[in-house]
Design an enzyme around this catalytic site. Structure first.
Site, mmCIF file in Angstrom:
data_model
loop_
_atom_site.group_PDB
_atom_site.id
_atom_site.type_symbol
_atom_site.label_atom_id
_atom_site.label_comp_id
_atom_site.label_asym_id
_atom_site.label_seq_id
_atom_site.Cartn_x
_atom_site.Cartn_y
_atom_site.Cartn_z
ATOM 1 C CE LYS A 1 -3.714 -2.476 2.332
ATOM 2 N NZ LYS A 1 -4.356 -2.810 3.622
ATOM 3 C CD GLN A 31 -3.138 -4.475 6.836
ATOM 4 O OE1 GLN A 31 -3.085 -3.516 6.084
ATOM 5 N NE2 GLN A 31 -3.774 -5.586 6.520
ATOM 6 C CG ASP A 66 -9.748 0.143 5.256
ATOM 7 O OD1 ASP A 66 -9.495 0.020 4.042
ATOM 8 O OD2 ASP A 66 -8.948 -0.201 6.143
#
Length: 310
Positions: free
Chosen positions: A54, A98, A121
């Site tokens: 990422k 994460q 997210d």
């Protein structure tokens, strides 16, 4: 029948090119590029790879990024403090925690602590609620990627029977919502679903997101169906890999030489013989998840800075 493979890499590359143009436009208008912070707790090898990928994708798109790593023994309060620091930092546009987190850290409490305006997210309940009401909100990255793949591959959604195997808040549930909003008839299956093969065989669009290698077998797939395999499972058993891919296959050899290979939630050889379209693993949904993460970061930055999209 031999399934046509859906090229997730190509679709992801197109999205990333669009993101790069958006970043350049934002830099011209504000003098700043968006900034994403990824918070990683512990030393899980897969999580480290995901975060590294990422960060690299951000750099390629011109997005500023930072990894904030905490030790595996970090307390829940320390994780919450790291999120709070990002919330309070006006230079940060997107926050990614994460997953998975260590067992002693309350995942829900951490996700709830993220500023919804920086929730890249799209997992905060405020954003999930806005999405359910068709209001502007960051869309969870993997479901967004699946919709982009179907659209850009010219595959219809409206009027189709879609079956999702898996009901997680990250993939299954938000994807069901997106498909309903696009006029598909949607069934979500889970561990308590009775006669799962009978349900999946009704699907025009079958999505597997259950986290079990080669779980969906060929006889569970309707001939000609679109099969989207969201799973990414690490398999280090040479016998299992040989059973899935064939004893002499490159993937079985990869286990012997490298120690592991990646397998989706769908049995690849059997699916290729039944499906009309199939996403490969790797190279299918995975690249799209990262591309949509970049797009979410840019859109959050634009919204925070009061920039209207052209």
């Amino acid at each position: 029948m031999s399934a046509q493979l859906l090229d997730g890499k190509a679709v992801a590359a197109a999205i990333r090119a669009e993101v790069q143009c958006d970043v350049q436009a934002e830099q011209q208008r504000t003098g700043l590029s968006p900034k994403l912070v990824a918070i990683l707790v512990g030393d899980d090898p897969a999580s480290r790879v995901y975060v590294r990928n990422k960060i690299a994708a951000c750099a390629e798109a011109g997005i500023r990024s930072e990894e904030r790593r905490l030790p595996a023994g970090a307390t829940e309060d320390e994780v919450l403090a790291a999120v709070r620091d990002c919330n309070d930092d006006s230079d940060v546009d997107g926050i990614l925690v994460q997953l998975p987190l260590p067992k002693h850290v309350d995942r829900i409490r951490v996700l709830l602590s993220i500023d919804p305006a920086k929730d890249v997210d799209g997992l905060h309940p405020l954003n999930a609620g806005r999405l359910s009401m068709r209001l502007d909100a960051p869309v969870p990255c993997t479901p967004a990627g699946v919709i982009e793949l179907l659209d850009r591959s010219g595959l219809p959604i409206a009027g189709q029977r879609a079956v999702i195997v898996g009901r997680s808040e990250i993939v299954g549930r938000p994807l069901a919502l997106l498909l309903v909003q696009r006029d598909a008839t949607v069934t979500v299956c889970h561990s308590k679903t009775r006669d799962l093969p009978a349900v999946t065989r009704e699907a025009d669009i079958l999505v597997a997101a259950i986290g079990r290698p080669a779980f969906v077998r060929g006889d569970q797939i309707r001939p000609g169906a679109v099969v989207v395999d969201v799973g990414i499972n690490r398999v280090d058993d040479a016998g299992l890999a040989a059973g899935i891919f064939g004893a002499g296959s490159p993937r079985a050899r990869q286990v012997r030489e490298k120690g592991y290979t990646l397998v989706g939630d769908v049995h690849p050889r059997e699916a290729e013989e039944r499906a009309g379209y199939l996403t490969p693993v790797p190279g299918g949904v995975g690249p799209l998840t990262i591309a949509c993460l970049l797009r979410n970061t840019v859109r959050l930055a634009e919204k925070r800075r009061g920039l209207a999209r052209p």
